[in-house]
Design a protein around this motif. Structure first.
Motif, PDB file in Angstrom:
ATOM      1  N   ARG A   1     -43.981 -25.879 -20.934  1.00  0.00           N
ATOM      2  CA  ARG A   1     -43.705 -25.106 -20.329  1.00  0.00           C
ATOM      3  C   ARG A   1     -41.690 -24.243 -20.957  1.00  0.00           C
ATOM      4  NH1 ARG A   1     -43.930 -28.296 -14.596  1.00  0.00           N
ATOM      5  NH2 ARG A   1     -45.668 -29.640 -16.796  1.00  0.00           N
ATOM      6  N   LEU A   2     -41.694 -25.216 -21.374  1.00  0.00           N
ATOM      7  CA  LEU A   2     -39.939 -25.605 -21.455  1.00  0.00           C
ATOM      8  C   LEU A   2     -40.145 -24.173 -23.079  1.00  0.00           C
ATOM      9  CD1 LEU A   2     -38.399 -29.079 -20.914  1.00  0.00           C
ATOM     10  CD2 LEU A   2     -38.062 -26.573 -19.714  1.00  0.00           C
TER      11      LEU A   2
ATOM     12  N   MET B   1     -58.226 -26.642 -14.676  1.00  0.00           N
ATOM     13  CA  MET B   1     -58.237 -26.492 -15.315  1.00  0.00           C
ATOM     14  C   MET B   1     -56.951 -25.803 -15.500  1.00  0.00           C
ATOM     15  SD  MET B   1     -61.354 -23.167 -16.121  1.00  0.00           S
ATOM     16  CE  MET B   1     -61.098 -23.228 -18.343  1.00  0.00           C
ATOM     17  N   VAL B   2     -56.377 -25.730 -16.611  1.00  0.00           N
ATOM     18  CA  VAL B   2     -54.552 -26.457 -16.717  1.00  0.00           C
ATOM     19  C   VAL B   2     -54.196 -24.500 -16.076  1.00  0.00           C
ATOM     20  CG1 VAL B   2     -54.306 -24.617 -18.901  1.00  0.00           C
ATOM     21  CG2 VAL B   2     -53.439 -26.832 -17.870  1.00  0.00           C
ATOM     22  N   SER B   3     -52.793 -24.878 -15.835  1.00  0.00           N
ATOM     23  CA  SER B   3     -52.065 -23.658 -15.265  1.00  0.00           C
ATOM     24  C   SER B   3     -51.168 -23.204 -16.519  1.00  0.00           C
ATOM     25  CB  SER B   3     -51.634 -23.683 -13.701  1.00  0.00           C
ATOM     26  OG  SER B   3     -50.615 -24.541 -14.796  1.00  0.00           O
ATOM     27  N   PRO B   4     -50.465 -22.158 -16.775  1.00  0.00           N
ATOM     28  CA  PRO B   4     -49.268 -21.660 -17.402  1.00  0.00           C
ATOM     29  C   PRO B   4     -48.278 -22.547 -17.628  1.00  0.00           C
ATOM     30  CG  PRO B   4     -50.002 -19.915 -16.954  1.00  0.00           C
ATOM     31  CD  PRO B   4     -50.325 -20.906 -15.333  1.00  0.00           C
ATOM     32  N   ASP B   5     -47.867 -23.368 -16.890  1.00  0.00           N
ATOM     33  CA  ASP B   5     -46.238 -24.589 -16.638  1.00  0.00           C
ATOM     34  C   ASP B   5     -47.574 -24.966 -17.835  1.00  0.00           C
ATOM     35  OD1 ASP B   5     -45.008 -22.832 -15.515  1.00  0.00           O
ATOM     36  OD2 ASP B   5     -45.698 -23.998 -13.437  1.00  0.00           O
TER      37      ASP B   5
ATOM     38  N   ASP C   1     -50.913 -29.462 -13.990  1.00  0.00           N
ATOM     39  CA  ASP C   1     -49.603 -28.986 -14.718  1.00  0.00           C
ATOM     40  C   ASP C   1     -49.246 -29.896 -15.795  1.00  0.00           C
ATOM     41  OD1 ASP C   1     -48.587 -29.908 -12.208  1.00  0.00           O
ATOM     42  OD2 ASP C   1     -47.272 -28.357 -11.857  1.00  0.00           O
ATOM     43  N   SER C   2     -49.051 -31.108 -15.154  1.00  0.00           N
ATOM     44  CA  SER C   2     -49.159 -32.192 -16.123  1.00  0.00           C
ATOM     45  C   SER C   2     -49.845 -32.757 -16.719  1.00  0.00           C
ATOM     46  CB  SER C   2     -48.020 -33.187 -14.779  1.00  0.00           C
ATOM     47  OG  SER C   2     -48.807 -33.162 -14.301  1.00  0.00           O
ATOM     48  N   GLY C   3     -49.698 -33.598 -17.630  1.00  0.00           N
ATOM     49  CA  GLY C   3     -51.046 -35.011 -18.528  1.00  0.00           C
ATOM     50  C   GLY C   3     -51.563 -35.290 -17.663  1.00  0.00           C
ATOM     51  N   PRO C   4     -51.080 -36.248 -16.567  1.00  0.00           N
ATOM     52  CA  PRO C   4     -51.761 -37.879 -16.059  1.00  0.00           C
ATOM     53  C   PRO C   4     -52.358 -36.399 -14.956  1.00  0.00           C
ATOM     54  CG  PRO C   4     -49.648 -37.717 -15.970  1.00  0.00           C
ATOM     55  CD  PRO C   4     -50.228 -36.307 -16.173  1.00  0.00           C
ATOM     56  N   LEU C   5     -52.334 -35.375 -14.558  1.00  0.00           N
ATOM     57  CA  LEU C   5     -52.500 -34.942 -13.012  1.00  0.00           C
ATOM     58  C   LEU C   5     -54.880 -35.085 -12.930  1.00  0.00           C
ATOM     59  CD1 LEU C   5     -52.644 -33.738 -10.201  1.00  0.00           C
ATOM     60  CD2 LEU C   5     -52.377 -31.483 -10.879  1.00  0.00           C
ATOM     61  N   PRO C   6     -55.392 -34.309 -14.138  1.00  0.00           N
ATOM     62  CA  PRO C   6     -56.760 -34.394 -14.440  1.00  0.00           C
ATOM     63  C   PRO C   6     -56.765 -36.040 -14.562  1.00  0.00           C
ATOM     64  CG  PRO C   6     -55.848 -32.551 -16.183  1.00  0.00           C
ATOM     65  CD  PRO C   6     -54.496 -33.776 -15.420  1.00  0.00           C
TER      66      PRO C   6
ATOM     67  N   TRP D   1     -53.206 -13.990 -15.564  1.00  0.00           N
ATOM     68  CA  TRP D   1     -53.395 -14.852 -15.232  1.00  0.00           C
ATOM     69  C   TRP D   1     -53.266 -15.119 -13.993  1.00  0.00           C
ATOM     70  CZ3 TRP D   1     -52.402 -19.373 -13.262  1.00  0.00           C
ATOM     71  CH2 TRP D   1     -53.187 -20.358 -12.975  1.00  0.00           C
ATOM     72  N   LEU D   2     -51.500 -15.574 -13.930  1.00  0.00           N
ATOM     73  CA  LEU D   2     -50.875 -15.614 -12.365  1.00  0.00           C
ATOM     74  C   LEU D   2     -51.568 -14.826 -11.301  1.00  0.00           C
ATOM     75  CD1 LEU D   2     -47.337 -16.214 -13.349  1.00  0.00           C
ATOM     76  CD2 LEU D   2     -48.942 -17.605 -12.860  1.00  0.00           C
ATOM     77  N   GLU D   3     -51.587 -13.877 -11.615  1.00  0.00           N
ATOM     78  CA  GLU D   3     -52.271 -12.113 -10.293  1.00  0.00           C
ATOM     79  C   GLU D   3     -54.004 -13.072 -10.634  1.00  0.00           C
ATOM     80  OE1 GLU D   3     -51.908  -8.906 -12.946  1.00  0.00           O
ATOM     81  OE2 GLU D   3     -49.721  -8.234 -12.210  1.00  0.00           O
ATOM     82  N   TRP D   4     -54.150 -13.328 -11.626  1.00  0.00           N
ATOM     83  CA  TRP D   4     -55.949 -13.328 -11.371  1.00  0.00           C
ATOM     84  C   TRP D   4     -56.596 -15.287 -10.257  1.00  0.00           C
ATOM     85  CZ3 TRP D   4     -57.458 -18.544 -12.665  1.00  0.00           C
ATOM     86  CH2 TRP D   4     -59.169 -18.849 -12.972  1.00  0.00           C
TER      87      TRP D   4
END
Length: 369
Positions: free
Chosen positions: A9-10, A185-189, A233-238, A363-366
Motif C-alpha cells: 500500500r506504501l 477478495m483483496v482491497s487495493p490497500d 487489506d492485510s495478510g492475516p485476514l483471509p 474499483w472503489l466506486e464498484w
C-alpha cells in the motif's frame, strides 16, 4: 510484525506522490526515518566497511538476517546495517543525493517506479556472478533491478465445506452454487485489484490476459459482488475469515496457508491461475558503498542462499536451481516449485504502472455499489 507484502500500500501509492511530498519527506529523511539493526557477527573486515540495506522488517527481516546478512558478514567481514524505510522518505533522500541505504530490497514494481525517476544505479551484470549460476530468469533481470523471489496470490478454501469436492479454478471460485458459501477478495490497500482472476473465471487464457479487458473484468466481478463478505487489506485476514467460517473461499498470499494448517485450520490452496509478483534488489542512485551493495546482492542471489531464505520464510526463490537444494517436502510447500510453476502467471507490472490508479478509482466506486 510487519509482513513484507503489507508495504504494497506504501509503494503502490507512495512513490507516485513522493515528488510532490518531497519537502515533508525531507524532514523525515533527515531524522533517519525507520528502524535499523546490524549484523552482530564478523569483525568489520575489508577496512571495516558497512553496507546498508533497506528491507521491510518484521518476520521477513528476521529471516533475511538469519539466511543472508549474518552469513554474508561471516564470509566477507563486511557489516550489514538494515533500515526499514518507506518509499517516500527513501526517494527523497536519493533525490537529494544523500541516500541512507546502498542496497534496496523492494518489489520489482517499486523498482520500476524508482528507475523511471532516475533514483537507481544502472546495474552491471558482470559484477553479479551468481546471475548465471543461479539461472535467474531473464524477465527478472532489468536495467536497474534483479528479482530474487516472488509471492503468489491464489485460492484458499476450507476443505470441510464442499463435501469433499475441491475447487480447481477461478471459475469454481465464482461458482457459488456448486461451491456454496461467502467469498473474500483483496482491497487495493492490500494488493493490486484482482482483475486477472475475474478474467480467468470468464474463460480468458492465462497467456492472453494482458492487456487486461477492464470492462469485462468488472462485469465478472459484479456477478460475484453479493457473495463477497469482506475485502481484506492485510495478510492475516483471509486466514481469520476462513478460521471463523465466515467465508468458505478467499484469495490469499500463498505463504499464509502453511501457517493456517499448522494451527489446525482445515484449509488448502489451489495454485491454478496464481498471480506472481516479484521482489528484487536494486542499488540506490549515489549510494555510498556501491561495491558493498554489489557484493551483498551477488551473495543473496546465490541459489543456496535463496534456498536458505526459503527455509526461514515462505518466499519463493527466483532461482530454479534453489529448489533442487531443498528437500522434497520443503520444495513442494512452495508455490514456486517446478511442479507448480506453470500453473501461474507473472503480473504485468508495466501494465499495472500505467493503469493502477484508474483501476483503483474504478474499483472503489464498484465496491461501494
Amino acid at each position: 510484525m510487519r509482513d513484507a507484502r503489507i508495504d504494497r500500500r506504501l509503494f503502490l501509492r507512495g512513490v507516485g506522490g513522493a515528488t510532490a511530498g518531497l519537502a515533508a519527506a525531507t524532514a523525515l529523511s533527515a531524522c533517519g526515518t525507520g528502524t535499523s539493526r546490524s549484523a552482530s557477527t564478523g569483525t568489520g573486515g575489508k577496512g571495516g566497511k558497512t553496507v546498508v540495506v533497506r528491507d521491510s522488517g518484521g518476520s521477513y527481516g528476521a529471516a533475511l538476517q538469519k539466511a543472508i546478512y549474518t552469513p554474508f558478514t561471516q564470509e566477507t567481514g563486511i557489516q550489514v546495517k538494515v533500515l526499514n524505510l518507506d518509499d517516500a522518505p527513501l526517494l527523497a533522500q536519493i533525490k537529494q543525493g544523500r541516500p541512507q541505504c546502498d542496497l534496496i530490497n523492494n518489489s520489482m514494481m517499486s523498482h520500476l517506479k524508482y528507475g523511471k525517476q532516475d533514483a537507481l544505479e544502472t546495474l552491471d551484470p558482470d559484477r553479479l556472478k551468481s546471475l548465471k549460476s543461479a539461472k535467474v530468469p531473464e524477465n527478472q533481470v532489468t536495467e536497474h533491478a534483479i528479482g530474487h523471489s516472488f509471492y503468489g496470490q491464489c485460492i484458499a478454501y476450507r476443505t470441510d465445506a464442499f463435501d469433499g469436492r475441491k475447487p480447481e479454478s477461478w471459475a469454481d471460485f465464482w461458482d457459488t452454487k456448486a461451491f456454496k458459501g461467502a467469498r473474500a477478495m483483496v482491497s487495493p490497500d492490500g494488493d493490486l485489484p484482482e482483475l486477472e482472476f475475474a478474467l480467468l473465471a470468464d474463460g480468458v487464457p492465462m497467456d492472453k490476459l494482458y492487456p487486461l479487458d477492464v470492462d469485462r473484468a468488472f462485469k465478472v466481478l459484479t456477478r460475484l459482488r453479493s457473495d463477497i463478505k469482506k475485502f481484506w487489506d492485510s495478510g492475516p485476514l483471509p486466514g481469520v475469515l476462513l478460521s471463523r467460517q465466515e467465508v468458505t473461499m478467499s484469495t490469499v498470499w500463498d505463504g499464509r496457508i502453511a501457517d493456517l494448517q499448522k494451527q489446525g485450520v482445515p484449509v488448502a490452496r489451489q495454485l491454478n491461475g496464481m498471480r506472481r509478483q516479484f521482489s528484487g534488489y536494486a542499488i540506490a542512485k549515489g549510494a555510498a558503498n556501491v561495491d558493498g551493495a554489489y557484493q551483498l546482492m551477488d551473495f543473496a542471489l546465490r541459489a543456496e542462499i535463496q534456498a536458505a531464505l526459503a527455509k526461514a520464510f515462505p518466499s519463493n526463490p527466483s532461482s530454479p536451481v534453489a529448489y533442487a537444494k531443498l528437500t522434497e517436502d520443503e520444495r513442494n510447500a512452495l508455490a514456486g516449485a517446478p511442479k507448480y510453476y506453470d500453473k501461474g502467471f507473472d503480473a504485468d507490472i508495466d501494465w499495472w504502472l500505467k493503469n493502477e490508479s484508474a483501476v483503483t478509482k474504478r474499483w472503489l466506486e464498484w465496491a461501494r455499489g
